[in-house]
Scaffold this motif. Structure first.
Motif, PDB file in Angstrom:
ATOM      1  N   SER A   1     -19.545 -13.551  16.229  1.00  0.00           N
ATOM      2  CA  SER A   1     -18.757 -14.456  17.062  1.00  0.00           C
ATOM      3  C   SER A   1     -19.598 -15.131  18.137  1.00  0.00           C
ATOM      4  O   SER A   1     -19.237 -16.194  18.649  1.00  0.00           O
ATOM      5  N   THR A   2     -20.749 -14.520  18.467  1.00  0.00           N
ATOM      6  CA  THR A   2     -21.585 -15.077  19.526  1.00  0.00           C
ATOM      7  C   THR A   2     -23.009 -15.390  19.071  1.00  0.00           C
ATOM      8  O   THR A   2     -23.750 -16.057  19.782  1.00  0.00           O
ATOM      9  N   GLY A   3     -23.404 -14.860  17.908  1.00  0.00           N
ATOM     10  CA  GLY A   3     -24.735 -15.135  17.386  1.00  0.00           C
ATOM     11  C   GLY A   3     -25.823 -14.223  17.913  1.00  0.00           C
ATOM     12  O   GLY A   3     -27.007 -14.581  17.854  1.00  0.00           O
ATOM     13  N   VAL A   4     -25.451 -13.026  18.386  1.00  0.00           N
ATOM     14  CA  VAL A   4     -26.423 -12.094  18.956  1.00  0.00           C
ATOM     15  C   VAL A   4     -26.815 -11.026  17.936  1.00  0.00           C
ATOM     16  O   VAL A   4     -25.954 -10.427  17.289  1.00  0.00           O
ATOM     17  N   LEU A   5     -28.114 -10.797  17.821  1.00  0.00           N
ATOM     18  CA  LEU A   5     -28.666  -9.679  17.058  1.00  0.00           C
ATOM     19  C   LEU A   5     -29.072  -8.614  18.077  1.00  0.00           C
ATOM     20  O   LEU A   5     -30.069  -8.769  18.775  1.00  0.00           O
TER      21      LEU A   5
ATOM     22  N   LEU B   1     -29.089 -24.181  21.619  1.00  0.00           N
ATOM     23  CA  LEU B   1     -28.732 -22.881  21.050  1.00  0.00           C
ATOM     24  C   LEU B   1     -27.976 -22.062  22.093  1.00  0.00           C
ATOM     25  O   LEU B   1     -28.359 -22.033  23.268  1.00  0.00           O
ATOM     26  N   PHE B   2     -26.906 -21.402  21.662  1.00  0.00           N
ATOM     27  CA  PHE B   2     -26.061 -20.650  22.596  1.00  0.00           C
ATOM     28  C   PHE B   2     -26.762 -19.394  23.106  1.00  0.00           C
ATOM     29  O   PHE B   2     -26.631 -19.036  24.277  1.00  0.00           O
ATOM     30  N   VAL B   3     -27.480 -18.703  22.223  1.00  0.00           N
ATOM     31  CA  VAL B   3     -28.213 -17.496  22.618  1.00  0.00           C
ATOM     32  C   VAL B   3     -29.587 -17.918  23.110  1.00  0.00           C
ATOM     33  O   VAL B   3     -30.411 -18.417  22.343  1.00  0.00           O
TER      34      VAL B   3
END
Length: 392
Positions: A157-161, A309-311
């Motif tokens: 949902s947020t693109g975080v690894l 990029l959001f992250v």
């Protein structure tokens, strides 16, 4: 005189028509022809020896994909949500303390599932696009003393690894099981269940990097997790997801015979088996490398057309699902609708806490290629040219 009062529906008297579409959202992804053909193989019984052989192949494939030697490794009949409930319903009893890391929708979902079975749930919360330091996690483990700690490795949902190193050791220090959701990351980013973080329960879904149809969810339990689960004071709240039954059906309990528990989705097993075979043929290392290179190529392309990029931190960007800051002045719904209508291509907006903040593009498994990146970039540029932009 017939007693049938509801007439035959006219819609079912027409042939089924399903359009081809480029599935570049966060999932499901496009299914390669070889997996489609496998799923069209003849149906046989869910207790036939040939099915047990296919299930054994699947178990071996999951052990490779998860990098684990865990004996209790299987695929739940259902989507990733089913595996999440399987993990929580088996590992947690009413009154137990549970800690969930919330940096997107999946931590929220895990917390609600645990609350529904009477657990005492606490959360640590990071803003969308954020993640947790090991110090923050240890502080919460020390404070709440949970029996289970949930973390999403790939927060789609947020693109975080989310980094995993050292977290399993912290959970073991505080006598807590470590549960990891890898639905959006498995196969697209390095993950080692046994070595990296001492993960106790790990699950994923069939419909993302594996490119199989939705409906099966690989899951694995460590010996430490099994000791707690098989020594519960009460039965799990769900019969369908009771691990003692599932372990027997999948031949994981060492018993000489398997008992009927439920009718396994045999054609879905065919597809899952073939998707794992494709991953084995490519190898995990090459799959990880391909997804990372494609993600970096996509990020560079987005920045070249003025998108952000959001992250912000490159090292925690999920290589399978890229989150783009929603372009200022545009309605994200209009952008995604235009791209679907004009380019026959799906991308998505945000989900849960990221709604209105991002566009999400998933390039997973079969779909992860520079050619598909070029297609998405062209579609986004076209949408920004033709969609309404507010001057405010």
């Amino acid at each position: 005189m017939s007693r049938v009062s509801v007439p035959p529906p006219t819609c079912l008297q027409k042939p089924l028509r399903v359009p081809h579409r480029y599935m570049f959202g966060p999932g499901p992804s496009n299914v390669p022809p070889r997996i489609l053909w496998a799923g069209a193989s003849p149906v046989i019984g869910h207790m036939h020896p040939e099915i047990f052989e296919i299930m054994s192949d699947i178990k071996s494939g999951i052990q490779y994909m998860f990098q684990t030697h865990n004996n209790v490794t299987l695929a739940v009949s259902g989507t990733g949500h089913t595996a999440m409930e399987c993990a929580i319903f088996n590992a947690v009893e009413t009154g137990d303390s549970v800690l969930t890391a919330v940096n997107g929708i999946w931590g929220e979902r895990a917390a609600e599932m645990a609350e529904r079975i009477g657990a005492r749930v606490n959360t640590i919360v990071a803003p969308p696009g954020g993640y947790f330091s090991n110090a923050e996690i240890e502080k919460a483990l020390s404070k709440y003393r949970p029996v289970l700690f949930f973390l999403a490795h790939g927060e789609s949902s947020t693109g975080v690894l989310h980094p995993l190193d050292g977290i399993g050791q912290l959970c073991h220090k505080y006598n807590c099981l470590f549960l990891v959701d890898s639905v959006a990351s498995l196969g697209g980013a390095p993950l080692y269940m046994d070595q990296q973080g001492l993960i106790d329960i790990l699950y994923t879904g069939s419909q993302k990097v594996l490119n199989a149809p939705p409906g099966t969810a690989p899951i694995s339990f460590s010996e430490r997790a099994c000791q707690k689960i098989f020594n519960r004071k009460t039965k799990p709240v769900s019969f369908f997801l009771d691990l003692s039954w599932l372990a027997n059906y999948w031949g994981c309990d060492g018993k000489p015979s398997r008992l009927y528990h439920h009718t396994g989705p045999v054609t879905a097993f065919y597809s899952l088996r073939e998707s794992l075979a494709l991953l084995v043929e490519e190898s995990l290392e090459r799959s990880w490398e391909r997804h990372q290179k494609v993600a970096e190529y996509f990020s560079a392309g987005l920045e070249s057309i003025g998108l952000k990029l959001f992250v912000k931190e490159k090292n925690v960007r999920l290589p399978t699902v890229t989150t783009i800051v929603a372009p200022h002045g545009y309605d994200w719904k209009e952008i995604t609708a235009y791209i679907m209508k004009t380019h026959n291509l799906e991308i998505s907006g945000g989900l849960g806490p990221s709604v209105g903040l991002v566009l999400r593009v998933g390039l997973m498994g079969y779909n992860s290629s520079t050619a598909n990146v070029d297609m998405v970039l062209a579609a986004i540029k076209d949408a920004l040219k033709h969609c309404h932009k507010s001057k405010v």
